[in-house]
Design an enzyme around this catalytic site. Sequence first.
Site, PDB file in Angstrom:
ATOM      1  N   GLN A 186      -6.580  -0.497   1.522  1.00 57.61           N
ATOM      2  CA  GLN A 186      -6.436  -0.161   2.935  1.00 57.61           C
ATOM      3  C   GLN A 186      -7.211   1.112   3.271  1.00 57.61           C
ATOM      4  OE1 GLN A 186      -2.381   0.259   4.222  1.00 57.61           O
ATOM      5  NE2 GLN A 186      -2.916   0.810   6.328  1.00 57.61           N
ATOM      6  N   ALA A 199       0.803  -1.230   0.000  1.00 53.85           N
ATOM      7  CA  ALA A 199       0.000   0.000   0.000  1.00 53.85           C
ATOM      8  C   ALA A 199       0.830   1.272   0.000  1.00 53.85           C
ATOM      9  CB  ALA A 199      -0.926   0.001   1.221  1.00 53.85           C
ATOM     10  N   GLY A 200       2.115   1.169   0.339  1.00 54.51           N
ATOM     11  CA  GLY A 200       2.923   2.365   0.562  1.00 54.51           C
ATOM     12  C   GLY A 200       3.270   3.127  -0.704  1.00 54.51           C
ATOM     13  N   TYR A 230      19.091  -3.333 -41.966  1.00 53.15           N
ATOM     14  CA  TYR A 230      17.850  -3.316 -41.195  1.00 53.15           C
ATOM     15  C   TYR A 230      16.831  -4.167 -41.922  1.00 53.15           C
ATOM     16  CZ  TYR A 230      13.289  -2.042 -39.466  1.00 53.15           C
ATOM     17  OH  TYR A 230      12.020  -2.118 -38.976  1.00 53.15           O
ATOM     18  N   GLY A 254      14.805  -2.991  13.654  1.00 55.94           N
ATOM     19  CA  GLY A 254      14.258  -3.213  14.980  1.00 55.94           C
ATOM     20  C   GLY A 254      14.926  -4.423  15.611  1.00 55.94           C
ATOM     21  N   ARG A 313      10.893   7.398  -0.537  1.00 59.13           N
ATOM     22  CA  ARG A 313      12.357   7.398  -0.661  1.00 59.13           C
ATOM     23  C   ARG A 313      12.829   6.948  -2.041  1.00 59.13           C
ATOM     24  NH1 ARG A 313      14.132   4.149   4.613  1.00 59.13           N
ATOM     25  NH2 ARG A 313      11.970   3.407   4.481  1.00 59.13           N
ATOM     26  N   GLY A 353      -0.683   2.361   8.612  1.00 61.70           N
ATOM     27  CA  GLY A 353       0.333   1.487   9.180  1.00 61.70           C
ATOM     28  C   GLY A 353       0.172   0.037   8.781  1.00 61.70           C
TER      29      GLY A 353
END
Length: 440
Positions: A76, A12-13, A348, A144, A17, A83
């Site tokens: 969402q 969904a983001g 060609y 994390g 960046r 989130g």
Amino acid sequence: MQSNLSIIILAAGAGTRMKSTLPKVLHKISGKEMLYYSIEEAKKLSDDIHVVLYHQADLVQGTMEKYFDDVTYHIQDHEKYPGTGGAVMGITPHHEKVLVLNGDMPLIEADELKQLTSNEHSPEARDLKLTMSVLDLKCADGYGRVIIEKGKVTKIIEQKDCSSYELDITIANAGIYCFNTDFLLENLPKLSNDNAQKEYYITDLVEIAVKDNHSIKPVYVKEENFKGVNSKYDLAQAEVIHQNRIKEQFLKAGIAMRLPETIYIEYGVTIEGETILENGVTLLGNSKICNSHIKTNSIVEDSILENSEIGPMARIRPLSILKDTHIGNFVEIKKSNLTGVKAGHLAYLGDSTIDEGTNVGAGTITCNYDGVHKYKTIIGKNVFIGSDTQLVAPVTIEDNSMIAAGSTITNDIKSGDLALSRTKQKTVTGFFHRFFKDKK
């Protein structure tokens, strides 16, 4: 495929960046969008795939529907429930377990994901509500941290919330989880957005499970496979890894490559037999190469090559089929079928069919476009085409015929004939000396 497993993919983001107007999950690696790989690996494990969208949802869904017709898409409620936790809300998985993946992890592999989803039959597994992926790193900066005691996860801490002691922990959260579906649906409503970002985090389910004395199993995974892509720099790094995987498979299958690090092969290309790829080769789309030699800096796109040799510096454009054919340097082929043909240099050939034994001289072109429509050039067997020939389509050149160098062909040529179209040569005797004498 596991019959008891559903999969939710978070896509969904916006991916700010990436610094791009294109949704992050639609940026490509080895010719396919990142989200494509997440869905493809998910389909190896489950028949119940859910993809959560929000940013440019119509574009993302429309792109994926070109590849997959059995995926369920959800939008969402980002205004009320932002989130990762909010992304999972409102979805009812069909099976007893649900694996939550990220659409920006294009290097994940189904075989490794099975470690998170495999059935547990031991007495200790009865209370297992959650399995999560973890990384054992030399340095976990940017991740994390995960606290593990006696083989069970007891806490996840975001880096910004870590104490000085916790910052030294090198076990990190890899970001993929497998939940007991009942546990997930029961506890999603308990999530709170009482945090600095005012978002609902899926990681808070870990804290809930710990408080309720449920087991949380850590599964150690490879950092390379779980690499998230958040920037163009990450994208470039991930593509290098993906390219190395593709080329490793072909090398092990017996395909020869000169300086493989300089070769680019898109996902979906097929290479078979005694094929040689020289340095700088680019293979695109759904090309199929069999028993062929592709020389330095040549490009093949959505075409078929069998027992043929092309290059160096040749370009085979989409919808071409070359069999037993030699294509030399600076020759471009487009939407053409060539069988047993030689075109050594500087030509060609577009929208054409050329049969065996035909030789195409340097500088030959098919004039296939009048500014509105494309037209075909049909060339038979054993035709000799002199250098600097223009074939103005639609035109048919029958077997065993010849075209003199420097000709412009606008009419069909019958078998056995010679065709030429030139202005008569004029010679002015002594002109060179008179010309430069006057200049002096």
